[in-house]
Write a protein that holds these residues in place. Structure first.
Motif, PDB file in Angstrom:
ATOM      1  N   ALA A   1       0.843  -1.200   0.000  1.00  0.00           N
ATOM      2  CA  ALA A   1       0.000   0.000   0.000  1.00  0.00           C
ATOM      3  C   ALA A   1       0.877   1.249   0.000  1.00  0.00           C
ATOM      4  N   CYS A   2       1.816   1.306  -0.929  1.00  0.00           N
ATOM      5  CA  CYS A   2       2.805   2.390  -0.969  1.00  0.00           C
ATOM      6  C   CYS A   2       2.249   3.696  -1.517  1.00  0.00           C
ATOM      7  N   GLY A   3       1.071   3.657  -2.132  1.00  0.00           N
ATOM      8  CA  GLY A   3       0.494   4.888  -2.674  1.00  0.00           C
ATOM      9  C   GLY A   3       1.394   5.524  -3.713  1.00  0.00           C
TER      10      GLY A   3
ATOM     11  N   ASP B   1      10.881  -2.325  -2.668  1.00  0.00           N
ATOM     12  CA  ASP B   1       9.824  -2.454  -3.659  1.00  0.00           C
ATOM     13  C   ASP B   1       8.533  -1.932  -3.049  1.00  0.00           C
ATOM     14  N   GLY B   2       7.842  -1.097  -3.797  1.00  0.00           N
ATOM     15  CA  GLY B   2       6.549  -0.584  -3.368  1.00  0.00           C
ATOM     16  C   GLY B   2       5.444  -1.218  -4.200  1.00  0.00           C
ATOM     17  N   VAL B   3       4.377  -1.634  -3.531  1.00  0.00           N
ATOM     18  CA  VAL B   3       3.245  -2.270  -4.203  1.00  0.00           C
ATOM     19  C   VAL B   3       1.961  -1.559  -3.788  1.00  0.00           C
ATOM     20  N   ASP B   4       1.104  -1.300  -4.769  1.00  0.00           N
ATOM     21  CA  ASP B   4      -0.206  -0.721  -4.489  1.00  0.00           C
ATOM     22  C   ASP B   4      -1.197  -1.294  -5.506  1.00  0.00           C
TER      23      ASP B   4
ATOM     24  N   MET C   1      -1.641   5.387  -8.843  1.00  0.00           N
ATOM     25  CA  MET C   1      -0.670   5.687  -7.788  1.00  0.00           C
ATOM     26  C   MET C   1       0.724   5.194  -8.177  1.00  0.00           C
ATOM     27  N   ILE C   2       0.782   3.982  -8.711  1.00  0.00           N
ATOM     28  CA  ILE C   2       2.063   3.409  -9.123  1.00  0.00           C
ATOM     29  C   ILE C   2       2.645   4.183 -10.295  1.00  0.00           C
ATOM     30  N   GLN C   3       1.816   4.587 -11.220  1.00  0.00           N
ATOM     31  CA  GLN C   3       2.286   5.386 -12.361  1.00  0.00           C
ATOM     32  C   GLN C   3       2.920   6.684 -11.863  1.00  0.00           C
ATOM     33  N   TYR C   4       2.265   7.352 -10.917  1.00  0.00           N
ATOM     34  CA  TYR C   4       2.797   8.593 -10.356  1.00  0.00           C
ATOM     35  C   TYR C   4       4.123   8.337  -9.634  1.00  0.00           C
ATOM     36  N   ALA C   5       4.182   7.266  -8.843  1.00  0.00           N
ATOM     37  CA  ALA C   5       5.409   6.925  -8.116  1.00  0.00           C
ATOM     38  C   ALA C   5       6.564   6.662  -9.079  1.00  0.00           C
ATOM     39  N   LYS C   6       6.289   5.943 -10.149  1.00  0.00           N
ATOM     40  CA  LYS C   6       7.337   5.652 -11.138  1.00  0.00           C
ATOM     41  C   LYS C   6       7.840   6.925 -11.809  1.00  0.00           C
TER      42      LYS C   6
END
Length: 81
Positions: free
Chosen positions: A35-37, A53-56, A61-66
């Motif tokens: 739930a890394c947001g 590793d972050g998982v959501d 949210m993952i697209q923004y984090a990347k």
């Protein structure tokens, strides 16, 4: 495999506990954040040398984090709900 159980805590917003959790994370070879947001905590730890590793479950949210990830220590994945 070493598994450490910690409480859910936003490291970036909790200044007094940040160093404690950073030290705990550095004891592990690799950290998984569920739930890394948007990856705020994930990137905080990665910038300090933690391989994480972050998982959501939310793809946006993952697209923004990347997009905001300049660090090779951090990777992000979309998980299954």
């Amino acid at each position: 495999m070493l598994i450490r159980k910690t409480t859910s805590l936003n490291l970036v917003e909790s200044g007094r506990n940040t160093e404690f959790f950073l030290q705990e994370a550095k004891l592990c070879q690799h950290v998984l954040e569920l739930a890394c947001g948007t990856g705020l905590t994930t990137l905080y730890l990665a910038e300090r040398g933690v391989h994480i590793d972050g998982v959501d479950i939310l793809p946006n949210m993952i697209q923004y984090a990347k997009q905001k990830n300049p660090n090779e220590n951090a990777r992000f994945y979309v998980g299954m709900p």
